[in-house]
Design a protein around this motif. Structure first.
Motif, short mmCIF file in Angstrom:
data_model
loop_
_atom_site.label_atom_id
_atom_site.label_comp_id
_atom_site.label_asym_id
_atom_site.label_seq_id
_atom_site.Cartn_x
_atom_site.Cartn_y
_atom_site.Cartn_z
N ARG A 50 -42.43 32.84 -5.50
CA ARG A 50 -42.06 32.00 -6.64
C ARG A 50 -40.71 32.45 -7.22
N SER A 51 -40.55 33.75 -7.42
CA SER A 51 -39.31 34.28 -7.97
C SER A 51 -38.13 33.99 -7.04
N TRP A 52 -38.33 34.21 -5.75
CA TRP A 52 -37.27 33.92 -4.79
C TRP A 52 -36.88 32.45 -4.87
N SER A 53 -37.87 31.57 -4.86
CA SER A 53 -37.59 30.13 -4.89
C SER A 53 -36.88 29.73 -6.18
N GLU A 54 -37.29 30.32 -7.30
CA GLU A 54 -36.64 30.00 -8.57
C GLU A 54 -35.17 30.40 -8.56
N ASN A 55 -34.84 31.46 -7.82
CA ASN A 55 -33.48 31.97 -7.79
C ASN A 55 -32.64 31.51 -6.60
N GLU A 56 -33.30 31.09 -5.52
CA GLU A 56 -32.58 30.81 -4.28
C GLU A 56 -32.80 29.41 -3.71
N LEU A 57 -33.87 28.73 -4.09
CA LEU A 57 -34.21 27.47 -3.42
C LEU A 57 -34.40 26.35 -4.44
N ILE A 58 -35.58 26.19 -4.94
CA ILE A 58 -35.85 25.09 -5.86
C ILE A 58 -35.07 25.26 -7.16
N GLY A 59 -34.94 26.47 -7.64
CA GLY A 59 -34.16 26.73 -8.84
C GLY A 59 -32.68 26.42 -8.66
N LYS A 60 -32.23 26.35 -7.42
CA LYS A 60 -30.84 25.98 -7.11
C LYS A 60 -30.74 24.51 -6.68
N ARG A 61 -31.82 23.76 -6.92
CA ARG A 61 -31.88 22.33 -6.59
C ARG A 61 -31.52 22.08 -5.12
N ALA A 62 -32.07 22.90 -4.24
CA ALA A 62 -31.80 22.78 -2.81
C ALA A 62 -32.28 21.43 -2.29
N THR A 63 -31.51 20.90 -1.37
CA THR A 63 -31.87 19.69 -0.65
C THR A 63 -31.77 19.97 0.84
N PHE A 64 -32.60 19.29 1.60
CA PHE A 64 -32.55 19.38 3.06
C PHE A 64 -32.23 17.99 3.59
N SER A 65 -31.32 17.91 4.56
CA SER A 65 -31.03 16.64 5.21
C SER A 65 -30.80 16.88 6.69
N ASP A 66 -30.86 15.79 7.45
CA ASP A 66 -30.69 15.87 8.91
C ASP A 66 -31.64 16.90 9.51
N THR A 67 -32.87 16.91 9.02
CA THR A 67 -33.86 17.89 9.46
C THR A 67 -34.47 17.46 10.80
N ARG A 68 -34.53 18.42 11.71
CA ARG A 68 -35.15 18.15 13.02
C ARG A 68 -35.84 19.41 13.52
N VAL A 69 -36.81 19.21 14.37
CA VAL A 69 -37.52 20.33 14.99
C VAL A 69 -36.68 20.82 16.17
N SER A 70 -36.35 22.10 16.16
CA SER A 70 -35.60 22.65 17.29
C SER A 70 -36.51 23.40 18.25
N THR A 71 -37.59 23.98 17.72
CA THR A 71 -38.56 24.69 18.55
C THR A 71 -39.96 24.33 18.07
N PRO A 72 -40.68 23.49 18.84
CA PRO A 72 -42.04 23.12 18.43
C PRO A 72 -43.02 24.26 18.69
N GLY A 73 -44.21 24.15 18.12
CA GLY A 73 -45.27 25.12 18.36
C GLY A 73 -45.57 25.92 17.11
N ASN A 74 -46.13 27.08 17.32
CA ASN A 74 -46.45 28.00 16.22
C ASN A 74 -46.09 29.41 16.70
N PRO A 75 -44.94 29.94 16.27
CA PRO A 75 -44.08 29.45 15.20
C PRO A 75 -43.28 28.21 15.60
N LEU A 76 -42.90 27.47 14.57
CA LEU A 76 -42.13 26.24 14.70
C LEU A 76 -40.82 26.43 13.95
N THR A 77 -39.71 25.97 14.55
CA THR A 77 -38.42 26.10 13.88
C THR A 77 -37.82 24.72 13.64
N ILE A 78 -37.34 24.54 12.40
CA ILE A 78 -36.58 23.34 12.08
C ILE A 78 -35.14 23.74 11.82
N VAL A 79 -34.24 22.81 12.07
CA VAL A 79 -32.84 22.96 11.73
C VAL A 79 -32.55 21.91 10.68
#
Length: 109
Positions: A50-79
């Motif tokens: 929560r603290s990390w997100s408040e300071n680095e992600l949602i608290g910084k109003r992060a947006t994601f665009s052009d999201t795609r799966v680069s490596t399917p499975g588990n673990p899964l990676t998105i770009v």
């Protein structure tokens, strides 16, 4: 953001929470012992995530665009293209899912 098809439910919930700027929903997508690894800095458990997100992600109003799966499975990676008031640029997010919750989310270039 358009969520790519075939993502595990936990990852869908986390991405939707980022899209909606909902820190509570973002944290709820993680397992109690889950962690975020942000370029080698680890934040384990709901309070630290929560603290990390408040300071680095949602608290910084992060947006994601052009999201795609680069490596399917588990673990899964998105770009995705990150925007907002913090880091801006392309990033890889690797998710490991356990019991319909995120066990880890690792961010790299």
């Amino acid at each position: 953001m358009t969520t790519p098809a075939g993502l595990p439910t936990a990852v869908q919930r986390a991405l939707a929470a980022i899209d909606e700027q909902d820190n509570d929903a973002f944290v709820a997508a993680f397992a109690p012992d889950g962690f975020v690894d942000d370029w080698g800095r680890q934040f384990r458990g709901p309070d630290r995530i929560r603290s990390w997100s408040e300071n680095e992600l949602i608290g910084k109003r992060a947006t994601f665009s052009d999201t795609r799966v680069s490596t399917p499975g588990n673990p899964l990676t998105i770009v995705t293209q990150v925007g907002g008031d913090g880091f801006n640029g392309p990033s890889h997010f690797t998710f490991e899912v356990r019991d319909d919750l995120i066990a880890s989310m690792t961010i790299t270039a």
